[in-house]
Design a protein around this motif. Structure first.
Motif, PDB file in Angstrom:
ATOM      1  N   THR A 170       1.633  -2.610 -13.336  1.00  0.00           N
ATOM      2  CA  THR A 170       2.563  -1.770 -12.581  1.00  0.00           C
ATOM      3  C   THR A 170       3.927  -1.569 -13.211  1.00  0.00           C
ATOM      4  O   THR A 170       4.629  -0.642 -12.847  1.00  0.00           O
ATOM      5  CB  THR A 170       2.803  -2.366 -11.185  1.00  0.00           C
ATOM      6  OG1 THR A 170       3.467  -3.629 -11.336  1.00  0.00           O
ATOM      7  CG2 THR A 170       1.511  -2.542 -10.435  1.00  0.00           C
ATOM      8  N   GLY A 171       4.365  -2.444 -14.089  1.00  0.00           N
ATOM      9  CA  GLY A 171       5.737  -2.368 -14.565  1.00  0.00           C
ATOM     10  C   GLY A 171       6.720  -2.911 -13.550  1.00  0.00           C
ATOM     11  O   GLY A 171       7.927  -2.793 -13.734  1.00  0.00           O
ATOM     12  N   TYR A 172       6.215  -3.466 -12.456  1.00  0.00           N
ATOM     13  CA  TYR A 172       6.981  -4.182 -11.432  1.00  0.00           C
ATOM     14  C   TYR A 172       7.835  -3.311 -10.513  1.00  0.00           C
ATOM     15  O   TYR A 172       8.176  -3.741  -9.416  1.00  0.00           O
ATOM     16  CB  TYR A 172       7.882  -5.272 -12.051  1.00  0.00           C
ATOM     17  CG  TYR A 172       7.123  -6.353 -12.764  1.00  0.00           C
ATOM     18  CD1 TYR A 172       6.528  -7.396 -12.058  1.00  0.00           C
ATOM     19  CD2 TYR A 172       6.971  -6.316 -14.142  1.00  0.00           C
ATOM     20  CE1 TYR A 172       5.818  -8.387 -12.715  1.00  0.00           C
ATOM     21  CE2 TYR A 172       6.256  -7.305 -14.811  1.00  0.00           C
ATOM     22  CZ  TYR A 172       5.680  -8.338 -14.093  1.00  0.00           C
ATOM     23  OH  TYR A 172       4.972  -9.311 -14.743  1.00  0.00           O
ATOM     24  N   GLU A 173       8.219  -2.107 -10.914  1.00  0.00           N
ATOM     25  CA  GLU A 173       9.154  -1.342 -10.093  1.00  0.00           C
ATOM     26  C   GLU A 173       8.591  -1.034  -8.714  1.00  0.00           C
ATOM     27  O   GLU A 173       9.287  -1.133  -7.706  1.00  0.00           O
ATOM     28  CB  GLU A 173       9.568  -0.053 -10.810  1.00  0.00           C
ATOM     29  CG  GLU A 173      10.856   0.551 -10.269  1.00  0.00           C
ATOM     30  CD  GLU A 173      12.023  -0.430 -10.234  1.00  0.00           C
ATOM     31  OE1 GLU A 173      12.690  -0.514  -9.180  1.00  0.00           O
ATOM     32  OE2 GLU A 173      12.287  -1.110 -11.243  1.00  0.00           O
ATOM     33  N   LYS A 174       7.316  -0.672  -8.655  1.00  0.00           N
ATOM     34  CA  LYS A 174       6.688  -0.380  -7.358  1.00  0.00           C
ATOM     35  C   LYS A 174       6.577  -1.652  -6.509  1.00  0.00           C
ATOM     36  O   LYS A 174       6.645  -1.603  -5.285  1.00  0.00           O
ATOM     37  CB  LYS A 174       5.305   0.243  -7.549  1.00  0.00           C
ATOM     38  CG  LYS A 174       5.323   1.601  -8.209  1.00  0.00           C
ATOM     39  CD  LYS A 174       5.929   2.646  -7.300  1.00  0.00           C
ATOM     40  CE  LYS A 174       5.794   4.032  -7.899  1.00  0.00           C
ATOM     41  NZ  LYS A 174       6.410   5.058  -7.055  1.00  0.00           N
ATOM     42  N   ILE A 175       6.405  -2.780  -7.168  1.00  0.00           N
ATOM     43  CA  ILE A 175       6.354  -4.053  -6.447  1.00  0.00           C
ATOM     44  C   ILE A 175       7.713  -4.335  -5.811  1.00  0.00           C
ATOM     45  O   ILE A 175       7.802  -4.723  -4.636  1.00  0.00           O
ATOM     46  CB  ILE A 175       5.926  -5.193  -7.386  1.00  0.00           C
ATOM     47  CG1 ILE A 175       4.478  -4.981  -7.830  1.00  0.00           C
ATOM     48  CG2 ILE A 175       6.098  -6.551  -6.712  1.00  0.00           C
ATOM     49  CD1 ILE A 175       4.034  -5.877  -8.958  1.00  0.00           C
ATOM     50  N   LEU A 176       8.780  -4.117  -6.573  1.00  0.00           N
ATOM     51  CA  LEU A 176      10.128  -4.291  -6.023  1.00  0.00           C
ATOM     52  C   LEU A 176      10.356  -3.319  -4.868  1.00  0.00           C
ATOM     53  O   LEU A 176      10.935  -3.696  -3.839  1.00  0.00           O
ATOM     54  CB  LEU A 176      11.178  -4.069  -7.117  1.00  0.00           C
ATOM     55  CG  LEU A 176      11.155  -5.048  -8.287  1.00  0.00           C
ATOM     56  CD1 LEU A 176      12.176  -4.631  -9.340  1.00  0.00           C
ATOM     57  CD2 LEU A 176      11.419  -6.469  -7.827  1.00  0.00           C
ATOM     58  N   ASP A 177       9.896  -2.072  -5.041  1.00  0.00           N
ATOM     59  CA  ASP A 177      10.009  -1.086  -3.963  1.00  0.00           C
ATOM     60  C   ASP A 177       9.309  -1.577  -2.696  1.00  0.00           C
ATOM     61  O   ASP A 177       9.809  -1.404  -1.580  1.00  0.00           O
ATOM     62  CB  ASP A 177       9.391   0.253  -4.382  1.00  0.00           C
ATOM     63  CG  ASP A 177      10.214   0.991  -5.419  1.00  0.00           C
ATOM     64  OD1 ASP A 177      11.398   0.648  -5.612  1.00  0.00           O
ATOM     65  OD2 ASP A 177       9.667   1.932  -6.039  1.00  0.00           O
ATOM     66  N   ILE A 201       0.843  -1.200   0.000  1.00  0.00           N
ATOM     67  CA  ILE A 201       0.000   0.000   0.000  1.00  0.00           C
ATOM     68  C   ILE A 201       0.878   1.250   0.000  1.00  0.00           C
ATOM     69  O   ILE A 201       0.694   2.156  -0.815  1.00  0.00           O
ATOM     70  CB  ILE A 201      -0.938  -0.001   1.222  1.00  0.00           C
ATOM     71  CG1 ILE A 201      -1.954  -1.144   1.108  1.00  0.00           C
ATOM     72  CG2 ILE A 201      -1.644   1.353   1.368  1.00  0.00           C
ATOM     73  CD1 ILE A 201      -2.754  -1.381   2.364  1.00  0.00           C
ATOM     74  N   ASP A 202       1.845   1.292   0.906  1.00  0.00           N
ATOM     75  CA  ASP A 202       2.670   2.483   1.073  1.00  0.00           C
ATOM     76  C   ASP A 202       3.538   2.772  -0.149  1.00  0.00           C
ATOM     77  O   ASP A 202       3.821   3.931  -0.456  1.00  0.00           O
ATOM     78  CB  ASP A 202       3.540   2.354   2.323  1.00  0.00           C
ATOM     79  CG  ASP A 202       2.713   2.302   3.601  1.00  0.00           C
ATOM     80  OD1 ASP A 202       1.525   2.689   3.563  1.00  0.00           O
ATOM     81  OD2 ASP A 202       3.256   1.853   4.628  1.00  0.00           O
ATOM     82  N   ALA A 203       3.976   1.730  -0.839  1.00  0.00           N
ATOM     83  CA  ALA A 203       4.835   1.914  -2.016  1.00  0.00           C
ATOM     84  C   ALA A 203       4.029   2.100  -3.302  1.00  0.00           C
ATOM     85  O   ALA A 203       4.612   2.301  -4.361  1.00  0.00           O
ATOM     86  CB  ALA A 203       5.780   0.713  -2.158  1.00  0.00           C
ATOM     87  N   GLY A 204       2.720   2.019  -3.213  1.00  0.00           N
ATOM     88  CA  GLY A 204       1.879   2.169  -4.395  1.00  0.00           C
ATOM     89  C   GLY A 204       2.023   1.014  -5.372  1.00  0.00           C
ATOM     90  O   GLY A 204       1.966   1.198  -6.589  1.00  0.00           O
ATOM     91  N   ALA A 205       2.188  -0.191  -4.820  1.00  0.00           N
ATOM     92  CA  ALA A 205       2.438  -1.369  -5.654  1.00  0.00           C
ATOM     93  C   ALA A 205       1.160  -2.038  -6.153  1.00  0.00           C
ATOM     94  O   ALA A 205       1.233  -3.054  -6.832  1.00  0.00           O
ATOM     95  CB  ALA A 205       3.273  -2.383  -4.873  1.00  0.00           C
ATOM     96  N   VAL A 206       0.012  -1.470  -5.823  1.00  0.00           N
ATOM     97  CA  VAL A 206      -1.265  -2.075  -6.207  1.00  0.00           C
ATOM     98  C   VAL A 206      -1.957  -1.185  -7.227  1.00  0.00           C
ATOM     99  O   VAL A 206      -2.133   0.008  -6.995  1.00  0.00           O
ATOM    100  CB  VAL A 206      -2.185  -2.252  -4.979  1.00  0.00           C
ATOM    101  CG1 VAL A 206      -3.509  -2.853  -5.396  1.00  0.00           C
ATOM    102  CG2 VAL A 206      -1.505  -3.100  -3.920  1.00  0.00           C
TER     103      VAL A 206
END
Length: 202
Positions: free
Chosen positions: A182-189, A137-142
């Motif tokens: 997402t392009g995955y970057e936010k997920i990695l973050d 949630i905090d990293a905007g990964a969703v």
């Protein structure tokens, strides 16, 4: 056939299960747990990832009969699973069959009557989120959220095994989970953030 197994710390019994029925179908259609998503049904996308005896698996590839007497954790029980792990060490009480807030046997009819209510670990609503869930949630990964349950389950398993993963470790662990938004970057973050928060908490 009848299948008895533990889901998110509760004993479950599914009747009239067809031999070729998948664990994913049983979770979604028989037990009312829609968190694990039905996408490719070929084990290629990771949207249906759950933990079976602590190990992440694609529930679309697991025959329901294979889970007899075993322990399953879905995204709905992930927060409680993480909480139990913190209290009981590696694997938590859930991972050892001790149950996460186990309330004894629950019939299929009772399962169908469950409603989301505060503090219900079965639905995952009203409980404090796990570190990885809050980090997403905090990293905007969703974004659309379809892939998120599988990613959360897989990332939680990674951080349980490796508290300080490298970017390569994260990429490899999540390589079986596809995301089209997402392009995955936010997920990695998010995984990096969760790892940092866990190390601070130790």
């Amino acid at each position: 056939m009848r299948v008895n197994f533990t889901v998110n710390g509760r004993q479950q019994e599914a009747d009239d299960v067809w031999e070729g029925e998948s664990l994913l179908y049983v979770l979604r259609e028989r037990l009312g747990l829609p968190g694990s998503k039905n996408a490719c049904e070929q084990g290629e996308c990771g949207s249906c990832t759950v933990r079976l005896d602590g190990v992440p698996v694609c529930s679309c590839l697991v025959a329901a009969g294979q889970v007899e007497g075993r322990d399953v954790v879905t995204v709905e029980g992930l927060a409680e699973f993480a909480k139990q792990r913190e209290e009981h060490g590696h694997g938590g009480a859930c991972g050892t069959g001790g149950g996460c807030g186990s309330q004894g046997g629950v019939t299929l009819d009772a399962a169908k009557r469950w409603q989301a209510r505060p503090g219900d670990s079965q639905t995952g609503e009203g409980v404090e989120l796990s570190t990885i869930q809050q980090a997403f949630i905090d990293a905007g990964a969703v974004q659309c959220g379809f892939c998120t349950p599988g990613l959360l389950v897989q990332a939680d398993a990674l951080l349980e095994e490796n508290s300080s993963p490298s970017d390569q470790d994260i990429r490899e662990a999540l390589s079986g989970n596809l995301c089209r938004c997402t392009g995955y970057e936010k997920i990695l973050d998010a995984v990096r953030l969760a790892a940092a928060r866990q190390s601070e908490a130790v």
